[in-house]
Design an enzyme around this catalytic site. Structure first.
Site, mmCIF file in Angstrom:
data_model
loop_
_atom_site.group_PDB
_atom_site.id
_atom_site.type_symbol
_atom_site.label_atom_id
_atom_site.label_comp_id
_atom_site.label_asym_id
_atom_site.label_seq_id
_atom_site.Cartn_x
_atom_site.Cartn_y
_atom_site.Cartn_z
ATOM 1 N NE ARG A 1 -7.413 -8.609 0.307
ATOM 2 C CZ ARG A 1 -6.989 -7.829 -0.668
ATOM 3 N NH1 ARG A 1 -5.998 -6.988 -0.462
ATOM 4 N NH2 ARG A 1 -7.574 -7.869 -1.863
ATOM 5 C CE LYS B 1 -4.342 -2.082 1.215
ATOM 6 N NZ LYS B 1 -5.354 -2.430 2.200
HETATM 7 N N1 HH2 Z 1 -7.374 -4.132 0.742
HETATM 8 C C1 HH2 Z 1 -7.709 -4.129 -0.561
HETATM 9 C C2 HH2 Z 1 -8.784 -4.896 -1.023
HETATM 10 N N2 HH2 Z 1 -9.473 -5.695 -0.186
HETATM 11 N N3 HH2 Z 1 -9.825 -6.566 1.985
HETATM 12 C C3 HH2 Z 1 -9.498 -6.595 3.288
HETATM 13 N N4 HH2 Z 1 -10.179 -7.404 4.131
HETATM 14 N N5 HH2 Z 1 -8.481 -5.831 3.793
HETATM 15 C C4 HH2 Z 1 -7.749 -4.986 3.004
HETATM 16 O O1 HH2 Z 1 -6.842 -4.306 3.534
HETATM 17 C C5 HH2 Z 1 -8.070 -4.938 1.607
HETATM 18 C C6 HH2 Z 1 -9.132 -5.748 1.120
HETATM 19 C C7 HH2 Z 1 -6.921 -3.295 -1.529
HETATM 20 O O2 HH2 Z 1 -5.846 -4.035 -2.076
HETATM 21 P P1 HH2 Z 1 -5.845 -4.687 -3.550
HETATM 22 O O3 HH2 Z 1 -6.874 -5.759 -3.651
HETATM 23 O O4 HH2 Z 1 -4.476 -5.134 -3.885
HETATM 24 O O5 HH2 Z 1 -6.169 -3.477 -4.500
HETATM 25 P P2 HH2 Z 1 -7.441 -3.097 -5.366
HETATM 26 O O6 HH2 Z 1 -8.549 -2.798 -4.406
HETATM 27 O O7 HH2 Z 1 -6.994 -1.893 -6.154
HETATM 28 O O8 HH2 Z 1 -7.795 -4.282 -6.234
#
Ligand code: HH2
Length: 284
Positions: free
Chosen positions: A263, A228
């Site tokens: 995660r 992040k």
């Molecule tokens: N962060 C993201 C998405 N889902 N779910 C939980 N439970 N906790 C988190 O911190 C979290 C999440 C964001 O990360 P990412 O999936 O890599 O990015 P994007 O939302 O751009 O797909």
């Protein structure tokens, strides 16, 4: 053993922190626009192969998502989101991991549960689609409730809290009560402070520093710091995929503070670091 059972094994005395059990949740983003790996796994075959690689690296859970939550991401309708994730979930049914669906939508969750998912990871904590609660209650699945200030489009516009940890804790407590009132068994719920979701760098660091205040809610705590932008602000790493060391540092700290589910995009280095950290911290 379910995610919840594993994550909850060492709950109890606040002196005995639950450092002995952890689960790594590998991220499978089936999106064109995720902040760090958008477009890499849009093809179902590539996403399935990626998910299997993450299991081989030690992921106990695979979190499959079809809509980016990054600030400014294009909203996706339920049909398109389901079209992205369903073949991937089907293809990962026998991969040897718990399957999680990262969605805020009832229709997507319903279809995903039919395709093998047993955990619903809702970054809106059942706020965006309140009917999702009933679907989870009926399915008897695990549910991850995450804190977010407002909604993704605007969440990073000058986020403010009285006390970020107290505010996030109160929010999670209220959402847990809502879930239980809707018929979701309390033992099925995981809680997540939502690192990066309407938070400054200082907010994220304070949440990590005082994470043990969230474990007192009695549910397993999930942490998602992976790659992040606050890590980039601290280290100067502008390329998200180069933030692995920063991610590992936060996860080791979070383990020590009582988190049990991590995660991440980069499963192998996190599993390795958490294994050593857990062995070091484990009370004899
Ligand atoms: N962060 C993201 C998405 N889902 N779910 C939980 N439970 N906790 C988190 O911190 C979290 C999440 C964001 O990360 P990412 O999936 O890599 O990015 P994007 O939302 O751009 O797909």
């Amino acid at each position: 053993m379910s995610v919840i059972q594993a994550a909850g094994l060492f709950q109890g005395s606040p002196r005995l922190r639950p450092v002995s059990a952890f689960r790594v949740m590998g991220i499978v983003n089936v999106t064109p626009d995720s902040f760090s790996d958008g477009g890499l796994w849009l093809d179902p075959a590539a996403a399935i192969a990626h998910g299997r690689d993450l299991v081989a690296e030690g992921a106990a859970i695979l979190d499959v998502g079809g809509e980016s939550t990054r600030p400014g991401a294009e909203p996706v309708d339920a049909d398109e989101e389901a079209r992205r994730v369903l073949p991937v979930l089907e293809g990962l049914r026998d991969a040897g991991a718990t399957l999680s669906i990262d969605t805020t939508k009832r229709l997507v969750a319903e279809a995903a549960l039919g395709a093998g998912a047993t955990l619903v990871n809702d970054v809106s904590a059942l706020r965006f689609d309140p009917e999702l609660a009933g679907v989870c209650a009926d399915a008897g699945c695990d549910v991850c409730l995450m804190h977010m200030l407002g909604e993704p489009r605007t969440m990073q516009e000058d986020p403010r809290y009285d006390d970020v940890v107290d505010d996030v804790r109160a929010f999670l407590e209220e959402r847990l009560a809502f879930a239980v009132a809707e018929g979701i068994a309390e033992e099925r719920v995981l809680l997540d402070p939502g690192i990066g979701f309407g938070k400054t760098t200082d907010h994220n660091l304070e949440l990590l520093r005082r994470l043990d205040e969230l474990t007192t809610l009695g549910r397993p705590v999930v942490v998602g710091t992976s790659r992040k932008s606050f890590l980039g602000r601290l280290t100067g790493r502008e390329v998200a995929s180069e933030r692995v060391a920063g991610t590992v540092a936060t996860n080791v700290i979070a383990l020590e503070r009582g988190a049990t589910v991590f995660r991440v995009h980069d499963v192998a280095p996190n599993v390795e670091a958490l294994t050593v950290a857990a062995a070091t911290l484990r009370p004899s």
